[in-house]
Design an enzyme around this catalytic site. Structure first.
Site, PDB file in Angstrom:
ATOM      1  CD  GLU A 190     -12.645  -6.313  -1.715  1.00  0.00           C
ATOM      2  OE1 GLU A 190     -13.233  -6.032  -0.667  1.00  0.00           O
ATOM      3  OE2 GLU A 190     -11.634  -5.699  -2.095  1.00  0.00           O
ATOM      4  CD  GLU A 216      -8.273  -3.263  -5.630  1.00  0.00           C
ATOM      5  OE1 GLU A 216      -7.864  -3.302  -4.452  1.00  0.00           O
ATOM      6  OE2 GLU A 216      -9.476  -3.247  -5.927  1.00  0.00           O
TER       7      GLU A 216
HETATM    8  O1  9MR Z   1      -7.090   2.347  -1.214  1.00  0.00           O
HETATM    9  C1  9MR Z   1      -8.497   2.516  -1.136  1.00  0.00           C
HETATM   10  C2  9MR Z   1      -8.809   3.678  -0.317  1.00  0.00           C
HETATM   11  O2  9MR Z   1      -8.287   4.858  -0.889  1.00  0.00           O
HETATM   12  C3  9MR Z   1     -10.293   3.780  -0.139  1.00  0.00           C
HETATM   13  O3  9MR Z   1     -10.580   4.815   0.747  1.00  0.00           O
HETATM   14  C4  9MR Z   1     -10.897   2.489   0.386  1.00  0.00           C
HETATM   15  C5  9MR Z   1     -12.414   2.577   0.431  1.00  0.00           C
HETATM   16  O4  9MR Z   1     -12.913   3.002  -0.775  1.00  0.00           O
HETATM   17  O5  9MR Z   1     -10.522   1.407  -0.382  1.00  0.00           O
HETATM   18  C6  9MR Z   1      -9.141   1.242  -0.644  1.00  0.00           C
HETATM   19  O6  9MR Z   1      -8.952   0.339  -1.686  1.00  0.00           O
HETATM   20  C7  9MR Z   1      -9.551  -0.922  -1.629  1.00  0.00           C
HETATM   21  C8  9MR Z   1     -10.222  -1.179  -2.948  1.00  0.00           C
HETATM   22  O7  9MR Z   1     -11.183  -0.179  -3.182  1.00  0.00           O
HETATM   23  C9  9MR Z   1     -10.825  -2.562  -3.011  1.00  0.00           C
HETATM   24  N1  9MR Z   1      -9.875  -3.586  -2.660  1.00  0.00           N
HETATM   25  C10 9MR Z   1      -9.144  -3.368  -1.412  1.00  0.00           C
HETATM   26  C11 9MR Z   1      -8.502  -1.998  -1.367  1.00  0.00           C
HETATM   27  C12 9MR Z   1      -7.772  -1.781  -0.040  1.00  0.00           C
HETATM   28  O8  9MR Z   1      -6.470  -2.146  -0.141  1.00  0.00           O
END
Ligand code: 9MR
Length: 353
Positions: free
Chosen positions: A151, A267
């Site tokens: 990102e 994802e």
């Molecule tokens: O789903 C993820 C969550 O469990 C984590 O706590 C959070 C921070 O690490 O991030 C969420 O996932 C993200 C991912 O790491 C990066 N892309 C966006 C996601 C959120 O939908």
């Protein structure tokens, strides 16, 4: 150090026995037979659930730590590394013949509290290069691919190059991304190095800008000899939001492929919070959004893997603002039964010849 067993677990030979399973086969066998692997994010706590573990083994050829490999989990205090959660997932994958995808090394979010201040005053880029080397070498040989930088594009910040004005960019300038990929290549030369982001799937005007900036970044990186090897499309879709624009996505992915890059869905999940209460209607809308996206993705021969952001609705949190709603955004329901989304994914793999 990782065990020999863990390393052997990632070999493709492990999948061959699953290929003949027939109609009851999971996405693991279905996808492996097409040469494009299906995988999913997981948390180590899910491994304590025997039924869930069995579902992972049946469905997933690749695992990715959902939250136990971000920097706040791995380096909670400066120089204190905690690999415990991600190690559990990696060992399980190795024992089960699954590959691993790492998530993520350089991100503006999910960092420990101490980091931002240190980045702002860092004398040099070791604040992220040493971290990349340490983490990738811990898992070297056992990981098929890594989200190296996550990102880093956010045209809304107003820069001409579309890069996000993150703590990394402020201190090191746009070159931090190139450096991260070069260091990652040295740390584990065999892992596929991925740049992953979430703005390229949609059909709205801001997605057009996002795609243009992403292509410009990828073209520039290739021209500079930066080892970015794949684009990760996160694939956070909306069942009742703006749909994927298939024509725009197709053209964009063709251009990504023309750069010599692989494509991964990193994802995939489908937000259904705005959908009607009735479960069948919601499941149909989630499946439709999935098909609309994956059908285009799977038509591109550069696509190498499809990862969902979780396998089953079992452990999804209910949003606080919607107490009566139960999310149904993943391929299996809370009882680990296959949903229409699962069928849409299986059918999309079937498009692959
Ligand atoms: O789903 C993820 C969550 O469990 C984590 O706590 C959070 C921070 O690490 O991030 C969420 O996932 C993200 C991912 O790491 C990066 N892309 C966006 C996601 C959120 O939908």
């Amino acid at each position: 150090m990782l065990s020999r067993r863990m390393l052997l677990g990632t070999s493709m030979a492990a999948f061959s026995g699953l290929r003949a399973e027939g109609a009851a086969a999971g996405l693991r066998a279905i996808s492996a037979a097409r040469g494009v692997l299906f995988g999913t994010a997981a948390g180590s706590y899910q491994l304590r659930d025997g039924d869930f573990q069995a579902a992972l083994m049946r469905e997933a050829a690749i695992l990715v730590p959902e939250y136990e490999q971000v920097r706040e989990a791995i380096e909670p205090e400066p120089g204190r590394f905690d690999f415990a959660g991600a190690d559990l997932l990696t060992s399980f994958a190795g024992r089960s013949g699954m590959a691993m995808h790492g998530h993520t090394l350089v991100w503006y979010a999910a960092n420990p509290k101490w980091l931002d201040e240190k980045v702002a005053h860092a004398p040099d880029d070791e604040i992220f290069t040493t971290y990349i080397t340490r983490v990738m070498q811990h898992y070297a040989g056992a990981y098929r691919s890594w989200d190296v930088v996550n990102e880093a594009i956010w045209p809304q910040d107003g820069r001409g190059d579309g890069l996000r004005v993150s703590q990394w960019l402020k201190r090191f300038g746009p070159g931090y991304i190139d450096t991260a990929f070069h260091v990652a290549k040295l740390a584990d030369p065999k892992a596929l190095l991925v740049y992953s982001d979430w703005g390229c799937e949609g059909g709205e005007a801001w997605n057009d800008v996002f795609r243009a900036k992403t292509l410009a970044f990828l073209e520039g990186a290739k021209a500079r000899g930066v080892p970015v090897e794949a684009l990760g499309l996160q694939g956070h879709l909306n069942a009742f939001g703006p749909p994927v624009d298939q024509a725009k996505l197709r053209t964009f992915l063709d251009r990504v492929k023309a750069l010599g890059l692989k494509i991964l869905v990193t994802e995939l999940d489908v937000d259904d919070t705005k959908a009607p209460r009735e479960i069948a209607a919601r499941d149909a809308a989630v499946a439709d959004a999935t098909a609309r996206f994956l059908d285009v993705v799977m038509d591109n021969s550069a696509t190498a893997a499809v990862l969902t952001w979780g396998l089953s609705d079992r452990y999804l949190h209910k949003p606080e603002w919607l107490p009566d709603y139960t999310p149904r955004k993943l391929p299996l329901d809370a009882d680990l039964q296959r949903k229409p989304m699962w069928n849409a994914i299986a059918r999309a793999f079937g498009r692959r010849v």
